[in-house]
Design an enzyme around this catalytic site. Structure first.
Site, PDB file in Angstrom:
ATOM      1  N   SER A 713       3.773   4.189  -3.608  1.00  0.00           N
ATOM      2  CA  SER A 713       2.474   4.437  -2.735  1.00  0.00           C
ATOM      3  C   SER A 713       1.886   5.542  -2.583  1.00  0.00           C
ATOM      4  O   SER A 713       0.684   5.896  -1.967  1.00  0.00           O
ATOM      5  CB  SER A 713       2.617   3.731  -1.307  1.00  0.00           C
ATOM      6  OG  SER A 713       3.789   4.448  -0.654  1.00  0.00           O
ATOM      7  N   LYS A 756       2.174   3.028   8.765  1.00  0.00           N
ATOM      8  CA  LYS A 756       1.546   3.967   8.261  1.00  0.00           C
ATOM      9  C   LYS A 756       0.257   4.427   9.002  1.00  0.00           C
ATOM     10  O   LYS A 756       0.132   5.716   9.187  1.00  0.00           O
ATOM     11  CB  LYS A 756       1.098   3.844   6.856  1.00  0.00           C
ATOM     12  CG  LYS A 756       2.298   3.852   5.666  1.00  0.00           C
ATOM     13  CD  LYS A 756       1.964   3.484   4.396  1.00  0.00           C
ATOM     14  CE  LYS A 756       3.003   3.333   3.628  1.00  0.00           C
ATOM     15  NZ  LYS A 756       2.708   2.994   2.177  1.00  0.00           N
TER      16      LYS A 756
END
Length: 807
Positions: A713, A756
């Site tokens: 990611s 996140k």
């Protein structure tokens, strides 16, 4: 006629006594003679009888309690004393209508009425003549009927030979019938067997035999004597067949019971004899036998247990085997055979319990409520085994406790962490020294019911070695097709586990064997965000710790900012265990100050945390706070939640080397190579030297080099940092990003978006770039984050660069 007079004499003796018998008999004979008179009125008061059928010349008594029937008797007595008796089709009908009654009944003379307690009336009647029901008149409080007299026997001639054959056949079947009734009067049997007249034989048997009321109604309605005898023969034959079968069943049942009772009585006699002889040491074995006889187990299991108990009677009390058998029988008898806890399951109540005990976990609560709803609609459902998976401290065990509370079942926890011996699950053979049952049977003993909720904690920590594989033993426990006859090596007889509810917990599902995981439905509990930790601390942990430390809410208060700082700087975890311990530490220090009289109450503020908890254990996430070249705020997921992960790129003169530092894993190293290749493909668009990969060295660094990092990611972060450093364009400090990349510049979805985005929100980031395919996941993001952060859904890297680079 002789028989009728005899019956009249018996009835008079029963009701009036021997003194008035002659007078009563004369009155009843006069009534019989009056039957020859023509009926003056064809409307009579009516009683609908249930399960009984009256016949002309038949004396019978019955009880009535229905109001209309009682009033019909009373009114009939005030007039000529005659009543029309007609049978109901079904006995359960309380207020019969015309359609509920047979159309043939009997007009009877009321001979005696006795009123009993509870408005019950006992009535003695004698049948006079048969009548057809023409019309039923409902007078509200009483029933009347319009009737039409009909003959009891038809006057048509019949075949004497056929009648004689039927008489003989009926006598033969009646003899078999009478053999099943040893208390039948000998006079009645003799008179029936000696009767040759077809009509008298029919009446004698019909009046005195207990036949089904539907069959008797058929006999009443039939007028031809041959047909009456044929039906009577069929009825008696059917009754004899039923009686034979009933006798056979009773005999078989008696033999089975007698066998067990015989053993029991013999043992009781032996016990009394031994008591008289002073041999009281063997009494215990008979107590075991009594207990075994009362157990709700199958016959094979009971037989095995009785054999074990019988051994005690032959063994000396001090023998080693005696202790082994006693321990075995004590364990088996102590198990909850056939004992089930009963509770009403309410979805509203269950939802209240889950909301009260846990904050957040919306999806988990929904799945638990679905699980409970299915159990409410179908309590017998099998195979629903839930595995709660998630990091430590997120509430897996407490969720299982709440489910047990909502279901009203006993809760038992079985810890499987470190279990490496199969015998821990299945138990040891009772012949071994120190043998004991396995953890499953021990849990049932602890619960005291056969349908508890059993929590298998840390099922992912099961180990296997040379002693066996305990996970294989768990397969039978958790399999609904097998666990209805679970055999523990110690108790040796099957125990039904199918009524129990099983919930398991795990931190890491990768270590659970696939066959075992296949038997469970996985529910993942995510790590808590900082916002959720704040609410859990304020609404659950602080009140709990105040109560445990003997403090009142007015004596110790926490500022919201102080709670946030405790979460951010003194704890770093996925769950809330350390947070609870930290709050407990504050409570202890406050309790000391209050107990010593130093203060009466304490309010914890940010400035007080240093004195109460010491220096900060953790620092805020490092992130770029100013627009810089080659520095990008990335977002990463960890087991303790989301974090900001700044990525730095610097370009140096060199020969095209790419240096990667920061404890990056293989996946991130591959992402860096993809990023370099993609930047080469778009060099012209952003004014980058085409030969940078030959003339420059590139150094990519992820801060906090001691922390291992891996995953795809960070791809968009690397590309943005490379483009910024090579094109000398600054990156916005208020932008953070996450996403995987392809060589053609596509942005692929990632996981952990909820954690996140919470990290970006706590760091004050205003814009977060996410993959376009992750847009549906925004539903799981906290509302506070969605209100404060602007989300950019990027499909290509160009979308990312347009957002992140300062124009």
């Amino acid at each position: 006629m002789y028989q009728t007079k005899n019956i009249i004499s018996q009835i008079c003796t029963a009701f009036y006594g021997s003194a008035n018998r002659k007078k009563c008999g004369e009155k009843m004979e006069q009534t019989v003679k009056s039957d020859k008179n023509t009926e003056k009125d064809n409307v009579l008061y009516t009683v609908a009888v249930r399960g009984l059928v009256a016949f002309p010349k038949m004396v019978m008594h019955f009880d009535i309690a229905r109001g209309r029937s009682v009033r019909a008797i009373e009114k009939a007595l005030k007039e000529d004393g005659r009543i029309f008796l007609v049978t109901q089709h079904e006995t359960y009908v309380e207020n019969p209508k015309f359609s509920d009654l047979y159309k043939v009944g009997v007009v009877a003379e009321i001979r005696q009425v006795l009123k009993l307690p509870d408005n019950v009336m006992k009535v003695l009647v004698e049948g006079v003549y048969k009548a057809n029901l023409v019309r039923l008149i409902d007078g509200g409080d009483v029933l009347e009927a319009e009737i039409k007299r009909s003959p009891t026997y038809s006057r048509a001639k019949y075949d004497k030979v056929e009648a004689e054959a039927l008489v003989r056949s009926i006598k033969d079947i009646f003899e078999k019938y009478a053999s099943y009734f040893p208390k039948m009067p000998n006079e009645l049997f003799t008179s029936i067997m000696g009767e040759d007249d077809p009509i008298k034989l029919f009446e004698a048997i019909t009046f005195n035999c207990s036949l089904n009321y539907r069959d008797k109604q058929t006999l009443l309605e039939e007028t031809n004597i041959i047909n009456k005898l044929s039906v009577l023969y069929a009825c008696l034959t059917s009754e004899v067949e039923i009686l034979e079968l009933e006798s056979l069943i009773n005999e078989q049942t008696k033999n089975i019971i007698d066998k067990g009772q015989k053993e029991y009585y013999l043992r009781e006699q032996l016990r009394v004899i031994q008591e008289q002889l002073g041999e009281e040491e063997t009494d215990e074995s008979y107590e075991y036998i009594r207990d075994i006889m009362e157990l709700k187990v199958d016959e094979k299991s009971k037989e095995k247990l009785l054999k074990e108990a019988e051994k005690l009677t032959k063994l000396p009390p001090s023998a080693q085997e005696t202790f082994v058998i006693k321990n075995y029988l004590d364990t088996v008898i102590d198990l909850p055979w056939g004992k089930y806890s009963k509770a009403k399951l309410s979805i509203d109540k269950a939802e209240d319990i889950l909301e009260k005990d846990h904050y957040g976990l919306k999806k988990v609560k929904e799945r638990i409520l679905e699980f409970l709803a299915v159990h409410m609609l179908n309590p017998e459902i099998k195979g629903q085994i839930i595995c709660l998976a998630g990091p430590p401290g997120v509430g897996k065990t407490s969720v299982a406790k709440s489910v047990a509370k909502a279901m009203g079942r006993k809760y038992v926890r079985v810890s499987l962490g470190g279990v490496r011996d199969e015998a821990d699950i299945r138990g040891h053979r009772k012949t071994y020294v120190g043998a004991m049952p396995g953890r499953i049977i021990a849990a049932l003993q602890q619960a005291g019911t056969a349908n508890p909720l059993i929590l298998f904690d840390e099922i992912d920590k099961l180990c296997s070695d040379m002693k066996g594989d305990p996970s294989s033993a768990m397969l039978e426990v958790l399999d609904s097709e097998q666990n209805n006859a679970f055999r523990d090596h110690f108790i040796e007889i099957p125990f039904d586990l199918s009524k129990a509810v099983f919930i398991t917990t795990a931190n890491n599902i990768d270590t659970i064997p696939k066959p075992l995981l296949d038997r469970m439905e996985l529910i993942e509990l995510p790590s808590y965000t900082a916002e959720e930790k704040f609410h859990i601390a304020k609404e659950h942990l602080i009140p709990k710790q105040l109560k445990e430390h003997g403090l009142k809410a007015s004596q110790l208060k926490f500022d919201d900012d102080a709670i946030d700082d405790i979460i951010a700087y003194y704890t770093r975890e996925a769950g809330v265990r350390t947070l609870e311990r930290t709050i407990a530490s504050v409570c202890r220090k406050a309790a000391r100050k209050i107990a010593s009289g130093e203060v009466k109450r304490l309010k914890v503020k940010i400035k007080d945390l240093h004195d109460l908890l010491g220096i900060k254990k953790y620092i805020s996430d490092i992130h770029s706070k100013n627009d810089q070249t080659g520095v990008v705020n990335g977002l990463a997921w960890t087991s303790v939640g989301g974090v900001i992960m700044p990525l730095e790129v610097i370009v140096l003169d060199g020969t095209g080397k790419v240096e990667i530092t920061g404890s990056l894993g293989d996946v991130m190293k591959e992402s860096s190579r993809i990023a370099v290749s993609y930047v080469r493909s778009i060099a012209d668009k952003y004014g980058i030297n085409r030969d940078f990969y030959k003339e420059n060295d590139i150094h990519i660094n992820a801060v906090e080099g001691a922390v291992p990092k891996d995953g795809p990611s960070a791809g968009v972060t690397m590309v943005t940092a490379l483009v910024s450093a090579l094109s000398d364009r600054k990156v916005r400090a208020d932008v953070a990003m996450t996403g995987e990349i392809t060589l053609h510049g596509k942005v692929l979805p990632i996981g952990g978006l909820r954690e996140k985005t919470m990290a970006a929100y706590k760091a004050g980031i205003k814009t977060v770039v996410i993959p376009a395919d992750n847009k549906p996941d925004l539903e799981e993001v906290d509302d506070a984050v969605k209100n404060a952060v602007d989300f950019v859904c990027a499909e290509t890297l160009e979308d990312v660069l347009d957002t992140a680079l300062v124009k």
